[in-house]
Design a protein around this motif. Structure first.
Motif, short mmCIF file in Angstrom:
data_model
loop_
_atom_site.label_atom_id
_atom_site.label_comp_id
_atom_site.label_asym_id
_atom_site.label_seq_id
_atom_site.Cartn_x
_atom_site.Cartn_y
_atom_site.Cartn_z
N LYS A 18 0.83 -1.20 0.00
CA LYS A 18 0.00 0.00 0.00
C LYS A 18 0.87 1.25 0.00
O LYS A 18 0.56 2.23 -0.68
N LYS A 19 1.97 1.19 0.76
CA LYS A 19 2.85 2.35 0.84
C LYS A 19 3.55 2.57 -0.50
O LYS A 19 3.68 3.70 -0.97
N ALA A 20 3.97 1.47 -1.12
CA ALA A 20 4.71 1.59 -2.37
C ALA A 20 3.78 1.80 -3.56
O ALA A 20 4.19 2.34 -4.59
N GLY A 21 2.55 1.34 -3.44
CA GLY A 21 1.60 1.45 -4.54
C GLY A 21 1.88 0.46 -5.66
O GLY A 21 1.26 0.51 -6.73
N THR A 22 2.78 -0.45 -5.41
CA THR A 22 3.14 -1.45 -6.42
C THR A 22 3.75 -2.64 -5.71
O THR A 22 4.10 -2.57 -4.53
N LEU A 23 3.88 -3.77 -6.42
CA LEU A 23 4.55 -4.93 -5.84
C LEU A 23 5.95 -5.08 -6.41
O LEU A 23 6.62 -6.09 -6.19
N GLU A 24 6.38 -4.10 -7.14
CA GLU A 24 7.70 -4.17 -7.77
C GLU A 24 8.75 -4.29 -6.66
O GLU A 24 8.70 -3.62 -5.63
N THR A 25 9.73 -5.18 -6.88
CA THR A 25 10.63 -5.59 -5.79
C THR A 25 11.35 -4.44 -5.10
O THR A 25 11.27 -4.29 -3.88
N GLU A 26 12.04 -3.60 -5.86
CA GLU A 26 12.82 -2.54 -5.22
C GLU A 26 11.94 -1.55 -4.47
O GLU A 26 12.29 -1.10 -3.37
N ALA A 27 10.78 -1.24 -5.05
CA ALA A 27 9.87 -0.31 -4.38
C ALA A 27 9.35 -0.92 -3.07
O ALA A 27 9.24 -0.23 -2.04
N MET A 28 9.05 -2.23 -3.10
CA MET A 28 8.59 -2.91 -1.89
C MET A 28 9.67 -2.90 -0.82
O MET A 28 9.40 -2.68 0.36
N ILE A 29 10.91 -3.16 -1.25
CA ILE A 29 12.01 -3.20 -0.28
C ILE A 29 12.17 -1.83 0.39
O ILE A 29 12.31 -1.72 1.60
N LYS A 30 12.08 -0.79 -0.43
CA LYS A 30 12.21 0.56 0.11
C LYS A 30 11.08 0.84 1.10
O LYS A 30 11.30 1.44 2.17
N ALA A 31 9.88 0.38 0.75
CA ALA A 31 8.74 0.62 1.63
C ALA A 31 8.86 -0.16 2.93
O ALA A 31 8.46 0.31 4.00
N LEU A 32 9.41 -1.36 2.83
CA LEU A 32 9.49 -2.22 4.02
C LEU A 32 10.52 -1.72 5.03
O LEU A 32 10.33 -1.85 6.24
N GLU A 33 11.60 -1.15 4.55
CA GLU A 33 12.68 -0.75 5.46
C GLU A 33 12.21 0.36 6.39
O GLU A 33 11.84 1.44 5.95
N GLY A 34 12.20 0.04 7.67
CA GLY A 34 11.76 1.01 8.68
C GLY A 34 10.26 1.08 8.86
O GLY A 34 9.75 1.89 9.65
N LEU A 35 9.54 0.23 8.16
CA LEU A 35 8.07 0.27 8.21
C LEU A 35 7.54 -0.19 9.58
O LEU A 35 7.96 -1.22 10.10
N ALA A 36 6.63 0.59 10.14
CA ALA A 36 5.99 0.19 11.40
C ALA A 36 4.54 -0.16 11.11
O ALA A 36 3.84 0.59 10.44
N ILE A 37 4.12 -1.33 11.57
CA ILE A 37 2.72 -1.72 11.33
C ILE A 37 2.05 -2.08 12.66
O ILE A 37 2.70 -2.50 13.61
N ARG A 38 0.74 -1.90 12.67
CA ARG A 38 -0.02 -2.38 13.82
C ARG A 38 -0.24 -3.88 13.65
O ARG A 38 -0.63 -4.33 12.58
N ALA A 39 0.03 -4.65 14.67
CA ALA A 39 -0.13 -6.10 14.56
C ALA A 39 -0.49 -6.67 15.93
O ALA A 39 -0.15 -6.08 16.95
N PRO A 40 -1.20 -7.82 15.94
CA PRO A 40 -1.55 -8.42 17.23
C PRO A 40 -0.31 -8.69 18.09
O PRO A 40 -0.40 -8.79 19.31
N TRP A 41 0.82 -8.79 17.44
CA TRP A 41 2.06 -9.16 18.09
C TRP A 41 2.78 -7.94 18.68
O TRP A 41 3.78 -8.07 19.38
N GLY A 42 2.32 -6.72 18.34
CA GLY A 42 3.00 -5.50 18.77
C GLY A 42 2.92 -5.31 20.28
O GLY A 42 2.01 -5.77 20.94
#
Lengths: 300, 425
Positions: B343-367
């Motif tokens: 959602k952050k990257a707006g695409t599933l393209e690998t490099e864009a996803m990696i950039k979006a994932l790095e440092g990403l904070a999500i709400r999760a049951p595990w948080g």
């Protein structure tokens, strides 16, 4: 350092008895599985690689039967006999077709059944591991003697294992049935020519061998985790026992199993880092100096 | 606009598919192709062990994964595209795992990979994913070596589960507090003999001795993974008589050991710190959960004790008729990370996803409460700020009491120390 601990242990009565009893516990279950393996090989000439799966079936039968009626004594008898019956059917339907085939075919067939039985168990009982738990009658503080501990359930395993070993030895060496089995192992054609139904002997021996593996699983089931694929954990050591003791020798399997138990229980004290390898070292030594095993007969 | 496409797409898709090729040829433009592609489902390759004694890893992990995927699909998919899953069984064989992952990339053309394998296969899969430049979520392997060691580190792999150094820091600090208070200085250990068991135990004692230098290690035992019988280990430990013992056993091994040790009255004589007791796989299997043992929380409904975690647990139990495992949670979290990054990257393209994932904070049951978020650390692609706690076992549900969390500033500080000791920093 660690080696000193071993000497300390050998010098202390309580440590000595504790580790010897723990060797007997390990050895008994191993003996039950390995004796079946050895018997089947000795008489039928089949290396039953699926033997571990029969051990697994014994444990799962125990799980179900104990859950159904709760009587452990009845469970022990029914579950191991159930595996024996399974063994007879398995032999009649599949194993008998490969007696004359090369070893590779035996291996293939048995390996196929390892996979089939694992998946079957997964379908019937589920993929998650289960714990049967020690029967309630054995849930009590361990027995004390000579400064060592012995859980009552393990005493039960040792007694049952001992009785089975003695009975097997008596049956094979003294009874008429034993005589026929030994004769069949020697020359099945001759036994057949004397009017004895060899097929019946084969099925009986395979059933008996299966029952022994099943009994191993029945007795170990309550204290070990049971899961599809658990047969793999005993099959290698059982083969080692048979190799050490001599292919086809029940007495050899008994001594081999106890020796492995001793290697494990004293190895863990003196050489905790390489404890597992002692079993293999023992096998290597036996193979170098006495390739036919401690009690194996010389090939004619 | 994506949502609109998805709604209308169902009725239009067949027509477009049939005519796209012809249209492209006759009109000579690639536009219809890109239209078709954007509406194709997202393909995820899920590789794990579904057979033999590790089947539980695959089955319960997959449950958590597919539950999250179905929730996503029910919401209309990800970026307007439905998610399609390819589930493959590596049987725990490294070569098989490599073949499967290669096929995922070259034959099945998946968008990304979920690697729910044991650490053994995980290292091999990491190399394939690096080689093929394919984004991979490592959901099960917890060994720090995989993401912490700069040697071999992969730009394409993201862990979404625990990392064992975090676990051992929490365990070490927790144990040192209790050991100090009770003057338990003689320690032993028994852990399975493979990367996870050894690394975890090693890091645990590093922290314990840092915090409480009087601690002496008097005996360490390394039975093989899936060892069926611990009798000789138990009696050897009873002879050595340490004050306390640490163990990184999990699953069936943990249950077997507890059952066998109980028969010897082991826990009346030696204090026991076991990381893997508080997981429903073990707790459910045991006929009687021994009380008074110290345990790390693998997965518990009340760790963290939040609404989100309760909901996750109840949802899972309703759907599968069973309680979730730690693996279910790690896979579930993986899908949440994937969703948020896409959602952050707006695409599933690998490099864009990696950039979006790095440092990403999500709400999760595990948080960890109160924020309830888990963060993907950018520098090594490992999550932090998830819930880590230890407590004392009791025989009945909820099985663990006196639950204590260690704060993440402390965890990260000690993690650095362990990494420095290993030469990773």
């Amino acid at each position: 350092m660690e080696l000193m601990k071993l000497f300390e242990c050998l010098g202390s009565l309580s440590c000595l008895t504790t580790q010897i009893t723990s060797a007997l516990i390990l050895g008994m279950v191993l003996f039950l599985v390995a004796s079946g393996l050895s018997l089947i090989f000795g008489v039928l000439g089949v290396l039953n690689f699926a033997h571990g799966s029969l051990y697994m079936l014994g444990a799962y039968f125990t799980y179900t039967l104990l859950g159904a009626h709760g009587n452990f004594g009845v469970t022990v008898i029914l579950a191991s006999m159930g595996v024996g019956v399974f063994g007879v059917i398995f032999e009649r339907l599949f194993i008998k077709r490969i007696y004359a085939s090369p070893l590779l075919y035996q291996l293939l067939l048995c390996y196929a059944f390892i996979l089939i039985l694992d998946d079957l168990v997964k379908l019937v009982w589920g993929y998650e591991f289960k714990n049967i738990g020690v029967p309630d009658s054995f849930r009590r503080p361990p027995l004390h003697f000579l400064g060592s501990f012995m859980p009552s359930y393990y005493l039960f395993i040792i007694i049952v294992g001992g009785i089975v070993a003695l009975t097997l030895w008596l049956v094979l060496s003294r009874s008429k049935f034993g005589k026929i089995i030994r004769a069949t192992a020697h020359s099945s054609e001759m036994v057949g020519a004397l009017g004895i139904n060899v097929n019946l002997v084969y099925a009986g021996v395979f059933g008996l061998g299966s029952m022994l593996a099943g009994l191993g699983g029945v007795l170990a089931g309550p204290v070990r985790s049971i899961y599809p694929g658990m047969g793999a954990s005993v099959i290698i050591e059982s083969f080692i026992v048979v190799v050490i003791g001599g292919l086809g020798s029940i007495g050899g399997a008994f001594i081999g199993a106890i020796l492995i138990g001793l290697m494990r229980s004293f190895g863990i004290i003196g050489f905790p880092l390489i404890e597992e390898s002692f079993v293999f070292i023992l096998m290597a030594v036996v193979l170098i100096f006495r390739p036919r095993g401690l009690f194996g007969k010389k090939e004619a | 606009m994506n949502e609109d496409d998805a709604k209308r797409g169902m009725t239009r898709r067949d027509f477009i598919k049939a005519s796209a090729g012809a249209a492209a040829l006759s009109i000579g433009t690639l536009a219809p192709f890109s239209k078709v592609f954007s509406e194709q489902p997202i393909k995820i390759g899920f590789v794990s062990i579904f057979s033999g004694r590790m089947a539980m890893l695959g089955e319960t992990g997959y449950n958590g994964f597919i539950m999250a995927v179905e929730e996503l699909n029910a919401k209309g998919g990800l970026l307007g595209r439905k998610i399609e899953v390819l589930r493959r069984d590596s049987k725990g064989v490294i070569e098989e795992a490599i073949r499967i992952v290669r096929d995922f990339v070259t034959k099945d053309k998946v968008d990304l990979i979920f690697d729910q394998s044991s650490s053994r296969e995980a290292f091999a899969i990491r190399e394939v994913s690096k080689d093929q430049k394919k984004l991979t979520f490592v959901t099960a392997s917890e060994t720090a070596e995989l993401t912490g060691n700069p040697k071999g580190w992969s730009h394409y792999s993201f862990r979404t589960g625990d990392q064992d150094v975090h676990n051992s820091v929490v365990a070490g600090i927790y144990a040192s507090q209790i050991a100090k208070a009770n003057k338990w200085t003689k320690w032993g250990s028994i852990s399975p003999d493979y990367a996870y068991g050894r690394d975890f135990t090693d890091a645990f004692f590093t922290i314990l001795q840092m915090q409480y230098p009087e601690v002496k290690i008097v005996g360490q035992m390394w039975p093989k993974l899936f060892e069926p019988d611990y009798t000789s280990h138990i009696t050897a430990a009873l002879n050595a008589k340490p004050d306390a013992m640490f163990s990184a056993f999990w699953g069936g091994d943990c249950a077997s050991f507890l059952e066998q040790a109980q028969m010897y009255g082991f826990f009346d004589q030696i204090k026991y710190f076991g990381n893997g007791i508080a997981d429903y796989t073990v707790l459910k299997a045991l006929k009687k959960v021994p009380a008074g043992l110290y345990t790390g929380s693998r997965y518990l409904r009340n760790v963290p004790d939040t609404k989100e975690n309760h909901e996750f647990c109840d949802k899972y139990q309703k759907k599968f008729g069973d309680l979730p495992t730690h693996w279910s949670q790690e896979c579930y979290t993986g899908v949440l990370f994937m969703e948020a990054a896409a959602k952050k990257a707006g695409t599933l393209e690998t490099e864009a996803m990696i950039k979006a994932l790095e440092g990403l904070a999500i709400r999760a049951p595990w948080g960890t409460p109160p924020k309830g978020t888990v963060t993907m650390r950018a520098k090594d692609h490992t999550p932090i700020y998830y819930s880590e706690a230890w407590g004392v076992t009791i025989s009945n549900p909820p099985y663990v009491k006196d639950i204590e969390y260690i704060d993440w500033d402390t965890i990260l500080k000690y993690e650095d120390l362990v990494y420095k000791k290993r030469g990773w920093m």
